[in-house]
Design a protein around this motif. Structure first.
Motif, PDB file in Angstrom:
ATOM      1  N   ARG A  62       0.827  -1.197   0.000  1.00 49.03           N
ATOM      2  CA  ARG A  62       0.000   0.000   0.000  1.00 49.03           C
ATOM      3  C   ARG A  62       0.866   1.253   0.000  1.00 49.03           C
ATOM      4  NH1 ARG A  62      -2.845  -3.518   3.500  1.00 49.03           N
ATOM      5  NH2 ARG A  62      -5.027  -3.814   2.957  1.00 49.03           N
ATOM      6  N   SER A  80      -0.899   7.202   0.906  1.00 45.82           N
ATOM      7  CA  SER A  80      -2.216   7.799   0.659  1.00 45.82           C
ATOM      8  C   SER A  80      -3.340   6.797   0.885  1.00 45.82           C
ATOM      9  CB  SER A  80      -2.294   8.346  -0.769  1.00 45.82           C
ATOM     10  OG  SER A  80      -2.083   7.309  -1.714  1.00 45.82           O
ATOM     11  N   GLN A  81      -3.093   5.526   0.533  1.00 44.44           N
ATOM     12  CA  GLN A  81      -4.115   4.498   0.732  1.00 44.44           C
ATOM     13  C   GLN A  81      -4.322   4.205   2.225  1.00 44.44           C
ATOM     14  OE1 GLN A  81      -1.913   1.788  -1.902  1.00 44.44           O
ATOM     15  NE2 GLN A  81      -3.796   1.541  -3.102  1.00 44.44           N
ATOM     16  N   GLU A  86      -6.187   7.084   3.771  1.00 48.28           N
ATOM     17  CA  GLU A  86      -7.605   7.056   3.385  1.00 48.28           C
ATOM     18  C   GLU A  86      -8.384   6.053   4.243  1.00 48.28           C
ATOM     19  OE1 GLU A  86     -10.408   6.582  -0.620  1.00 48.28           O
ATOM     20  OE2 GLU A  86      -8.296   5.970  -0.674  1.00 48.28           O
TER      21      GLU A  86
END
Length: 215
Positions: free
Chosen positions: A67, A70-71, A74
């Motif tokens: 990952r 940003s993932q 989120e």
């Protein structure tokens, strides 16, 4: 007060918090707010150096999923967790991303998390923040972080101990290098402590209300 004389990892922090009274069921209940599936926590009472300790095993299904920062942000931001837990967890992962990026010559946004981007690291980091909130802990102090020696296998191949990410995370932080073979302080453990600790040192004048040992 984190006493890290034998190192620190995400598992050890979770175990110590559970040992101090955070129910595993409460951790799972809160972690489910991340809306990610495929994990469970298993509590085991173990003995390390003749000391009763708590080991929390994080069992996941997507160990090899990579990952980006940003993932991960989120996932955390979209959860129903408290703002305190969200902010602390994002701060920890941002420190991890910055350290990995520095080591690999890229940017925090472009870094591909391997071990630290796997689901178990998300559970460790967010679980630690949940546990500290549950116990009502507002200030974290730590001993100097202790390092082992030798090598360790990771996603990037054979690495020296301490691994470069840990060395990067602990710049300007007091550390103790030992001749103990093995990785005492992991990137996840180092990131949690260095992101949350307000100071470092061996406290010799304080009153302990709870004591827990994490394996």
């Amino acid at each position: 007060y984190f006493d890290c004389i034998f190192g620190v990892s995400g598992d050890m922090i979770l175990g110590a918090l559970v040992s101090c009274g955070v129910p595993v069921e409460k951790l799972v209940e809160k972690l489910q707010k991340l809306n990610i599936n495929g994990f469970e926590l298993r509590e085991e009472k173990v003995v390390r150096s003749c000391i009763n300790a708590t080991y929390i095993e994080v069992i996941t299904e997507d160990q090899h999923k990579h990952r980006h920062l940003s993932q991960i942000k989120e996932i955390i931001e979209k959860s129903d967790l408290s703002e305190r837990v969200k902010n602390q967890a994002i701060k920890i992962f941002t420190k991890l991303a910055e350290a990995e990026a520095k080591v690999h010559g890229t940017t925090p946004e472009e870094i591909h998390f391997h071990e630290v981007g796997a689901l178990d690291a998300i559970i460790d980091v967010v679980g630690a923040c949940i546990g500290l909130e549950y116990l009502g802990i507002d200030t974290v102090v730590s001993t100097p972080l202790h390092f082992g020696t030798g090598t360790v296998k990771c996603a990037h191949g054979l690495m020296p101990v301490p691994v470069p990410a840990v060395t990067e995370l602990t710049k300007n932080v007091p550390v103790v290098r030992t001749d103990i073979e093995g990785e005492l302080t992991t990137p996840t453990g180092a990131a949690i402590v260095t992101a949350l600790a307000s100071s470092y040192g061996f406290l010799d004048d304080f009153t302990a209300n709870l004591v827990g040992y994490g394996a």
